[in-house]
Design a protein around this motif. Structure first.
Motif, mmCIF file in Angstrom:
data_model
loop_
_atom_site.group_PDB
_atom_site.id
_atom_site.type_symbol
_atom_site.label_atom_id
_atom_site.label_comp_id
_atom_site.label_asym_id
_atom_site.label_seq_id
_atom_site.Cartn_x
_atom_site.Cartn_y
_atom_site.Cartn_z
ATOM 1 N N LYS A 1 -10.961 13.679 -36.896
ATOM 2 C CA LYS A 1 -10.044 14.761 -37.287
ATOM 3 C C LYS A 1 -9.138 15.175 -36.128
ATOM 4 C CE LYS A 1 -12.574 16.827 -41.154
ATOM 5 N NZ LYS A 1 -11.495 16.495 -42.112
ATOM 6 N N GLU A 2 -9.662 15.177 -34.916
ATOM 7 C CA GLU A 2 -8.848 15.546 -33.761
ATOM 8 C C GLU A 2 -7.824 14.456 -33.452
ATOM 9 O OE1 GLU A 2 -10.763 17.035 -30.285
ATOM 10 O OE2 GLU A 2 -12.344 18.033 -31.425
ATOM 11 N N GLU B 1 -6.443 12.489 -35.655
ATOM 12 C CA GLU B 1 -5.400 12.635 -36.669
ATOM 13 C C GLU B 1 -4.445 13.771 -36.314
ATOM 14 O OE1 GLU B 1 -4.873 13.341 -41.488
ATOM 15 O OE2 GLU B 1 -6.856 12.976 -40.635
#
Length: 220
Positions: free
Chosen positions: A27-28, A30
């Motif tokens: 997620k980071e 992205e």
């Protein structure tokens, strides 16, 4: 757009410090990828799961060319005629796309999934019909697979050329359509995928622009 001995596109490490981001959660990564391109008004970006990319890439190798519609309120008569559309009030402008698969970009570390870098170029169909391979594309999209095995992510970057008739929002729409039409085992497992295959076969009797427009509206 031939592969040659090395990839003609920029490697992922031209945009991000790969060794540093390898340690981050997906997620980071992205979020960082989107932030990296957020301030460039001619840049688009996305993150695709590896499984989805593999399905799209497999379809692209078998169907390297296609056309996609871009909604327009109205286009000129001559443009409508060049694209085989009905009249000046046609609701869309048609764009021609071409896939190419290159060796991994210079500086990349090969891995089971990072065997290539793929690109897609988008050109206005009217311009392509007029100029053929000399027609200038308005958008070039690159898929980077450096983190595919470790993180299950493929990072996509698109560059939109100013003053070629398509803005960043419109290019983003075309790329979104591309992913949906080429995901044969996912979102394109129905008529969308069949339209791509008909185009590849040159099935002019059954391939209808009107149906292409209808399917492009069903993006949800």
């Amino acid at each position: 757009m031939s592969g040659g001995d090395s990839s003609p596109v920029k490697p992922l490490n031209a945009y991000l410090d790969i060794e540093k981001i390898r340690e981050l959660p997906a997620k980071e990564i992205e979020a960082l990828w989107r932030l990296r391109h957020a301030e460039n008004s001619h840049s688009i970006s996305a993150v695709i799961t590896l499984d989805t990319y593999k399905r799209i890439a497999q379809a692209a190798r078998q169907n390297p060319q296609f056309v996609l519609p871009l909604p327009r309120a109205q286009i000129p008569q001559e443009e409508a005629e060049a694209q085989n559309l009905e009249g000046a009030g046609a609701a869309a402008e048609i764009h021609f796309l071409q896939w190419a698969f290159h060796p991994p970009a210079e500086g990349s570390t090969p891995s089971p999934s990072n065997t290539h870098t793929s690109t897609v170029i988008f050109t206005n169909l009217g311009a392509y019909k007029m100029h053929g391979s000399f027609a200038q594309p308005h958008t070039t999209v690159t898929h980077h697979l450096d983190l595919a095995d470790e993180k299950g992510l493929v990072l996509m970057h698109g560059q939109v050329v100013p003053d070629r008739g398509v803005n960043t929002t419109e290019a983003t729409f075309l790329v979104s359509c591309l992913q949906r039409f080429y995901d044969f085992e996912g979102q394109a497992n129905g008529r969308k995928g069949e339209l791509v295959r008909m185009f590849t076969r040159g099935d002019v009797e059954n391939f209808k622009i009107e149906e292409l427009l209808e399917e492009s509206e069903r993006l949800q």
